[in-house]
Design an enzyme around this catalytic site. Structure first.
Site, PDB file in Angstrom:
ATOM      1  N   ASP A  92       1.832  -4.479   8.885  1.00 23.86           N
ATOM      2  CA  ASP A  92       0.622  -3.685   8.672  1.00 23.86           C
ATOM      3  C   ASP A  92      -0.539  -4.657   8.514  1.00 23.86           C
ATOM      4  OD1 ASP A  92      -1.493  -2.227   7.601  1.00 23.86           O
ATOM      5  OD2 ASP A  92      -0.196  -0.877   6.459  1.00 23.86           O
ATOM      6  N   PHE A 109       0.830  -1.203   0.000  1.00 23.28           N
ATOM      7  CA  PHE A 109       0.000   0.000   0.000  1.00 23.28           C
ATOM      8  C   PHE A 109       0.872   1.263   0.000  1.00 23.28           C
ATOM      9  CE2 PHE A 109      -3.056   3.067   1.626  1.00 23.28           C
ATOM     10  CZ  PHE A 109      -4.239   2.649   1.053  1.00 23.28           C
ATOM     11  N   LYS A 111     -11.832  -0.756   8.397  1.00 22.51           N
ATOM     12  CA  LYS A 111     -12.011  -1.835   7.420  1.00 22.51           C
ATOM     13  C   LYS A 111     -12.769  -2.976   8.087  1.00 22.51           C
ATOM     14  CE  LYS A 111      -8.215  -0.238   4.583  1.00 22.51           C
ATOM     15  NZ  LYS A 111      -6.761  -0.112   4.499  1.00 22.51           N
TER      16      LYS A 111
HETATM   17  C1  LIG Z   1      -6.215   1.116   4.293  1.00 18.87           C
HETATM   18  C2  LIG Z   1      -4.747   1.024   4.464  1.00 18.87           C
HETATM   19  C3  LIG Z   1      -4.034   2.048   5.074  1.00 18.87           C
HETATM   20  C4  LIG Z   1      -4.759   3.292   5.511  1.00 18.87           C
HETATM   21  O1  LIG Z   1      -3.959   4.175   6.153  1.00 18.87           O
HETATM   22  P1  LIG Z   1      -4.593   5.365   7.013  1.00 18.87           P
HETATM   23  O2  LIG Z   1      -3.422   6.199   7.296  1.00 18.87           O
HETATM   24  O3  LIG Z   1      -5.185   4.752   8.231  1.00 18.87           O
HETATM   25  O4  LIG Z   1      -5.617   6.033   6.178  1.00 18.87           O
HETATM   26  C5  LIG Z   1      -2.680   1.874   5.267  1.00 18.87           C
HETATM   27  N1  LIG Z   1      -2.053   0.751   4.861  1.00 18.87           N
HETATM   28  C6  LIG Z   1      -2.708  -0.252   4.255  1.00 18.87           C
HETATM   29  C7  LIG Z   1      -1.996  -1.483   3.851  1.00 18.87           C
HETATM   30  C8  LIG Z   1      -4.067  -0.134   4.021  1.00 18.87           C
HETATM   31  O5  LIG Z   1      -4.736  -1.102   3.412  1.00 18.87           O
END
Ligand SMILES: *Cc1c(COP(=O)(O)O)cnc(C)c1O
Length: 423
Positions: A208, A137, A234
């Protein structure tokens, strides 16, 4: 290959009956009633924004009407607002295999990554590399890059395909940062194995859990993970912008500093001491005042996990995924769209990702048919599976709607030429 309308290989009746039988034998079927779901909608985007548990609305109403409106500032003590980050953290802890005292509900993933990566670099005096996997991500990489910019030669990023991880793990690597389930492909990486690999090379391991917390068993303590972050909105269903969480293994407590040293992470915030003195343990990762309304919504949302084992949730996720893939296969959809999610069940998260050049139009045409999925650029259609409220009938409807979209070529409509801001 072109899809023929209702090819003869398809036994639609069998599919419908199969879904019905599996739903009536499903031990988690009761949980759907714990959620508010709009009539006529098949919601398959719980990996992006979880549906709203019914317990949330009365809680938020109480927080607004009673706690804020009536009790005002006394609520920090009277209603325990001040302890909420630790309390909600402890409710998340069993879902991620964390013993008490290591999990905090706080900030977004992005902010928490910044705090933990900085900690990792500080703990690893002579090592400067943050090792990340290609295709994870983007925010994770952005935050690491921002930190590297700030720390100059003390910190650099190394980004490699996941398969090359073992070969680049040398004594310059301070920390390995990986997402347990990849947001694009739905591939799940082996946590125990990769954590051990990182440790053998003297690196710290940061996971993560954005796409795994709440939908599969996670064993942070047993895997001896150093650090982790996860998402509140989520699969934990905390609502848009819900705070995330942060885990720090107690082995590291009290050896660590965090860069966003704020007053609520102070040992005695209300001493108003000019010198910073961190709270014991994970609580020092608090910085500013928490978003109480959002955190109360998340706290109430976590009620849905009270009487259910995360193993049962995972089992249903595996069963739903298999059923969906069989239905897509049976309806010849997989001859047109390529499935990116691994064939091996243990290597899957809780989503099915399909690739096609027209995936955007397909996602929009599905949404128009009441099947809510999403799209990830440039060409991925994501089908999220939330076992607490998704049914086998949902999988069936999704497969059938997707087939309709392919047969009718509805995805080709010029109205889908322009992408929306949020996809
Ligand atoms: C959804 C997601 C995020 C979101 O990050 P925020 O800072 O909480 O908006 C981060 N890393 C991954 C892998 C995700 O899927």
């Amino acid at each position: 290959m072109l899809i023929e309308p209702w090819a003869e290989t398809v036994d639609l009746r069998q599919l419908t009956e199969g879904a019905k039988a599996l739903d009536s034998a499903d031990p988690l079927a009761y949980a759907r009633a714990l959620f508010v779901l709009p009539e006529g909608v098949t919601y398959l985007d719980g990996n992006s924004l979880g549906a709203m548990p019914k317990s949330v609305m009365p809680r938020v109403q109480e927080v607004l009407e009673q706690q804020w409106a009536e009790d005002l500032i006394a609520s920090w003590n009277r209603h325990g607002w001040i302890d909420l980050p630790l309390r909600v953290g402890e409710r998340i802890a069993p879902l991620i295999g964390a013993a008490q005292g290591q999990t905090l509900c706080v900030d977004s993933i992005s902010v928490n990554l910044f705090k933990l990566l900085a900690t990792a670099i500080q703990l690893q005096d002579s090592r400067s590399v943050i090792l990340i996997a290609e295709g994870d991500f983007p925010t994770d990489g952005y935050v690491a890059a921002g930190l590297a910019l700030l720390l100059a030669e003390r910190c650099e990023i190394r980004r490699v395909p996941i398969a090359q991880l073992p070969s680049v793990l040398d004594d310059s690597v301070a920390v390995v940062m990986l997402t347990e389930v990849n947001y694009r492909t739905g591939e799940r990486y082996p946590m125990a194995e990769l954590t051990e690999l990182a440790h053998d090379a003297g690196a710290l391991m940061l996971w993560d859990l954005a796409h795994s917390a709440g939908v599969m068993p996670i064993h942070l303590d047993d895997c001896n993970v150093d650090m982790a972050v996860g998402c509140g909105y989520k699969f934990l269903n905390g609502g848009p912008g819900a705070p995330g969480f942060l885990y720090l293994n107690k082995r590291l407590h009290n050896r660590v500093q965090q860069p966003l040293a704020g007053w609520l992470g102070h040992a005695k915030p209300f001493a108003f001491d000019a010198r910073y003195s961190p709270a014991a343990g994970v609580a020092r990762y608090l910085a500013g005042t928490p978003p109480i309304i959002s955190m109360q919504a998340l706290d109430a949302a976590l009620d849905v996990f009270d009487r259910v084992s995360v193993h049962a949730i995972r089992q249903k996720s595996v069963d739903l995924s298999r059923f969906l893939l069989e239905a897509l296969q049976g309806l010849d959809v997989l001859e047109t769209l390529r499935c990116l999610t691994p064939g091996t069940e243990s290597a899957r998260g809780s989503q099915i990702s399909l690739q096609h050049a027209d995936a955007w139009g397909m996602s929009q045409a599905l949404i128009e048919r009441g099947v809510i999925v999403d799209f990830r650029a440039p060409d991925i259609l994501r089908i999220g599976i939330a076992p607490l409220y998704n049914s086998f009938a949902d999988m069936h409807r999704c497969a059938q709607a997707l087939r309709d979209v392919l047969v009718s070529k509805a995805y080709d409509d010029p109205k889908y030429a322009v992408k929306l801001t949020v996809t």
